[in-house]
Motif scaffolding. Structure first.
Motif, PDB file in Angstrom:
ATOM      1  N   VAL A  21      22.068  22.948  71.635  1.00  0.00           N
ATOM      2  CA  VAL A  21      21.279  21.918  70.974  1.00  0.00           C
ATOM      3  C   VAL A  21      22.044  20.618  71.191  1.00  0.00           C
ATOM      4  CG1 VAL A  21      20.410  21.027  68.785  1.00  0.00           C
ATOM      5  CG2 VAL A  21      20.330  23.489  69.259  1.00  0.00           C
ATOM      6  N   MET A  22      21.405  19.645  71.840  1.00  0.00           N
ATOM      7  CA  MET A  22      22.076  18.394  72.210  1.00  0.00           C
ATOM      8  C   MET A  22      21.641  17.254  71.293  1.00  0.00           C
ATOM      9  SD  MET A  22      24.188  16.847  74.268  1.00  0.00           S
ATOM     10  CE  MET A  22      24.290  17.862  75.766  1.00  0.00           C
ATOM     11  N   VAL A  23      22.603  16.642  70.614  1.00  0.00           N
ATOM     12  CA  VAL A  23      22.338  15.488  69.756  1.00  0.00           C
ATOM     13  C   VAL A  23      22.748  14.226  70.503  1.00  0.00           C
ATOM     14  CG1 VAL A  23      22.782  14.397  67.539  1.00  0.00           C
ATOM     15  CG2 VAL A  23      22.698  16.887  67.698  1.00  0.00           C
ATOM     16  N   GLN A  35      24.895  11.127  60.397  1.00  0.00           N
ATOM     17  CA  GLN A  35      25.192  12.471  59.884  1.00  0.00           C
ATOM     18  C   GLN A  35      23.911  13.281  59.698  1.00  0.00           C
ATOM     19  OE1 GLN A  35      27.697  11.987  56.355  1.00  0.00           O
ATOM     20  NE2 GLN A  35      28.867  10.406  57.434  1.00  0.00           N
ATOM     21  N   LYS A  36      22.840  12.617  59.264  1.00  0.00           N
ATOM     22  CA  LYS A  36      21.556  13.304  59.096  1.00  0.00           C
ATOM     23  C   LYS A  36      21.063  13.848  60.435  1.00  0.00           C
ATOM     24  CE  LYS A  36      16.771  12.467  57.613  1.00  0.00           C
ATOM     25  NZ  LYS A  36      15.813  11.437  57.099  1.00  0.00           N
ATOM     26  N   VAL A  37      21.226  13.062  61.509  1.00  0.00           N
ATOM     27  CA  VAL A  37      20.804  13.503  62.836  1.00  0.00           C
ATOM     28  C   VAL A  37      21.642  14.695  63.291  1.00  0.00           C
ATOM     29  CG1 VAL A  37      20.531  12.818  65.252  1.00  0.00           C
ATOM     30  CG2 VAL A  37      20.007  11.186  63.437  1.00  0.00           C
ATOM     31  N   ILE A  38      22.958  14.585  63.124  1.00  0.00           N
ATOM     32  CA  ILE A  38      23.855  15.662  63.564  1.00  0.00           C
ATOM     33  C   ILE A  38      23.639  16.926  62.730  1.00  0.00           C
ATOM     34  CG2 ILE A  38      26.288  16.334  63.777  1.00  0.00           C
ATOM     35  CD1 ILE A  38      26.827  13.282  64.295  1.00  0.00           C
ATOM     36  N   GLU A  39      23.443  16.760  61.437  1.00  0.00           N
ATOM     37  CA  GLU A  39      23.199  17.926  60.573  1.00  0.00           C
ATOM     38  C   GLU A  39      21.871  18.597  60.902  1.00  0.00           C
ATOM     39  OE1 GLU A  39      23.633  16.048  56.803  1.00  0.00           O
ATOM     40  OE2 GLU A  39      25.847  16.084  56.887  1.00  0.00           O
ATOM     41  N   THR A  40      20.873  17.816  61.307  1.00  0.00           N
ATOM     42  CA  THR A  40      19.610  18.402  61.766  1.00  0.00           C
ATOM     43  C   THR A  40      19.854  19.259  63.004  1.00  0.00           C
ATOM     44  OG1 THR A  40      18.310  16.540  60.897  1.00  0.00           O
ATOM     45  CG2 THR A  40      17.292  17.884  62.624  1.00  0.00           C
ATOM     46  N   GLY A  41      20.639  18.720  63.945  1.00  0.00           N
ATOM     47  CA  GLY A  41      20.989  19.490  65.139  1.00  0.00           C
ATOM     48  C   GLY A  41      21.763  20.745  64.801  1.00  0.00           C
ATOM     49  N   LYS A  42      22.665  20.649  63.833  1.00  0.00           N
ATOM     50  CA  LYS A  42      23.476  21.812  63.434  1.00  0.00           C
ATOM     51  C   LYS A  42      22.595  22.911  62.846  1.00  0.00           C
ATOM     52  CE  LYS A  42      27.440  23.914  62.741  1.00  0.00           C
ATOM     53  NZ  LYS A  42      28.288  24.352  63.877  1.00  0.00           N
ATOM     54  N   VAL A 156      14.523  12.531  64.376  1.00  0.00           N
ATOM     55  CA  VAL A 156      14.902  12.442  62.963  1.00  0.00           C
ATOM     56  C   VAL A 156      14.547  11.061  62.433  1.00  0.00           C
ATOM     57  CG1 VAL A 156      16.803  12.635  61.313  1.00  0.00           C
ATOM     58  CG2 VAL A 156      16.768  14.090  63.372  1.00  0.00           C
ATOM     59  N   SER A 157      13.858  11.028  61.302  1.00  0.00           N
ATOM     60  CA  SER A 157      13.439   9.753  60.710  1.00  0.00           C
ATOM     61  C   SER A 157      14.640   8.996  60.152  1.00  0.00           C
ATOM     62  CB  SER A 157      12.420   9.998  59.602  1.00  0.00           C
ATOM     63  OG  SER A 157      12.993  10.804  58.580  1.00  0.00           O
ATOM     64  N   LYS A 158      14.429   7.713  59.876  1.00  0.00           N
ATOM     65  CA  LYS A 158      15.538   6.884  59.403  1.00  0.00           C
ATOM     66  C   LYS A 158      16.000   7.302  58.012  1.00  0.00           C
ATOM     67  CE  LYS A 158      12.492   3.159  57.745  1.00  0.00           C
ATOM     68  NZ  LYS A 158      12.136   1.729  57.910  1.00  0.00           N
ATOM     69  N   GLU A 159      17.285   7.134  57.782  1.00  0.00           N
ATOM     70  CA  GLU A 159      17.886   7.386  56.469  1.00  0.00           C
ATOM     71  C   GLU A 159      18.009   6.049  55.758  1.00  0.00           C
ATOM     72  OE1 GLU A 159      19.982  10.254  53.799  1.00  0.00           O
ATOM     73  OE2 GLU A 159      18.343  10.262  55.251  1.00  0.00           O
ATOM     74  N   GLU A 160      17.557   5.987  54.506  1.00  0.00           N
ATOM     75  CA  GLU A 160      17.559   4.726  53.772  1.00  0.00           C
ATOM     76  C   GLU A 160      18.412   4.823  52.513  1.00  0.00           C
ATOM     77  OE1 GLU A 160      13.185   2.837  54.885  1.00  0.00           O
ATOM     78  OE2 GLU A 160      13.450   3.860  52.964  1.00  0.00           O
ATOM     79  N   LEU A 161      18.882   3.683  52.074  1.00  0.00           N
ATOM     80  CA  LEU A 161      19.529   3.548  50.776  1.00  0.00           C
ATOM     81  C   LEU A 161      18.975   2.291  50.134  1.00  0.00           C
ATOM     82  CD1 LEU A 161      21.717   4.714  48.858  1.00  0.00           C
ATOM     83  CD2 LEU A 161      23.296   3.063  49.854  1.00  0.00           C
TER      84      LEU A 161
END
Length: 315
Positions: A21-23, A35-42, A156-161
């Motif tokens: 799985v390539m991120v 991190q959200k993108v990498i964790e999705t890949g994981k 992966v959708s954007k992460e917001e704060l």
């Protein structure tokens, strides 16, 4: 984690044979959005029984495209820091691509064929704004067409704060304002810089506040000039300190920018040590004092403010 440096054109023998799985991304800061993108890949890698690979670059693309001098680029992470963060996120293989002119001029289809299919990606995972060439023909919307059913595409959708996208640009802006607690919130960890302890002018020792003078690479992005409550890692141990980024204007104009840390309750010589400084809290701006006596009064206040800050953090 296996780290594989790649220079275009690469030798296929460099590439592990197993599907992955390539991120995809540059990942400056490895912040919570990354991190959200990498964790999705994981998660996908675990489900499919595959290894997790991440592709990043050794330098920012603007060095090639905008002719920025490499020494003038300021990164949130050194490559070594990025490697540590990737390992902590459970990445199995980290591909570090040399971003050269030859690599930069790959057409989108060539990039996909050589660097996604060629690196045995069964799934390609990226953020919603990832590009691999001109935006109008090489964004994530075009990726399934280039894939031609050879690999799955996950976006992966954007992460917001607080309703605003978490981004490296936002983090850099906050650092310029000294808003380090907000930087920590966006990164998911306290911002750190690595460096080497070198000899300074020993003026701090004469003032009763001997500092570790820390030489950092020119490509390290520092927080705004000022005084901070910090922690510094020497060997395996972390110590509380007050950190200063500035020009020591009290002792003359036009002095070189320095990074110094006075370590509380610490009495060792650490010249030559490789250290890491975490920038926890902005205390105040740099001040030009009339003389050493007023500076010492302020340093004593800074020391107390630093101790109080970390005491409050432990409660």
């Amino acid at each position: 984690m296996q780290i594989i440096p790649i220079r275009h054109p690469y030798n296929s023998e460099q590439i592990p044979e197993d599907d992955v799985v390539m991120v995809l991304g540059f990942f400056d800061g490895v912040h919570r959005g990354h991190q959200k993108v990498i964790e999705t890949g994981k998660k996908i890698a675990i489900e499919k029984g595959l290894k997790l690979a991440v592709m990043t670059f050794n330098q920012h693309p603007s060095i090639v495209f905008q002719k920025v001098l490499p020494e003038n680029m300021k990164y949130l992470n050194s490559l070594e820091q990025k490697e540590r963060l990737m390992a902590n996120l459970g990445v199995d293989i980290l591909y570090v691509i040399e971003f050269t002119s030859a690599f930069a001029h790959l057409a989108p289809q060539e990039f996909v064929d050589q660097y996604i299919v060629g690196l045995h990606a069964a799934v390609a995972v990226s953020g919603f704004d990832y590009t691999y060439g001109p935006k109008e023909i090489a964004d994530v919307a075009h990726l399934p067409g280039y894939a031609n059913d050879r690999f799955e595409v996950v976006t992966v959708s954007k992460e917001e704060l607080a309703g605003v996208k978490i981004s490296s640009t936002r983090i850099r802006d906050l650092m310029e304002q000294g808003r380090m607690e907000e930087v920590t919130e966006l990164l998911g960890y306290v911002y750190e810089t690595d460096g080497t302890v070198v000899h300074g002018d020993a003026r701090g020792r004469l003032l009763g506040f001997p500092t570790a003078n820390i030489k950092v690479k020119s490509t390290v992005r520092l927080p705004r000039v000022g005084v901070y409550a910090v922690k510094i890692q020497v060997g395996e141990k972390w110590h509380v300190g007050m950190g200063s980024i500035g020009h020591n204007d009290t002792f003359g104009e036009g002095r070189e920018l320095t990074v110094e840390v006075y370590i509380l309750d610490f009495h060792q010589d650490i010249y030559g040590e490789q250290v890491t400084v975490s920038w926890n809290h902005y205390l105040r701006d740099q001040i030009k004092f009339d003389g050493a006596e007023n500076l010492i009064v302020q340093l004593k206040q800074d020391e107390q403010d630093t101790a109080d800050y970390f005491l409050k953090k432990t409660r």
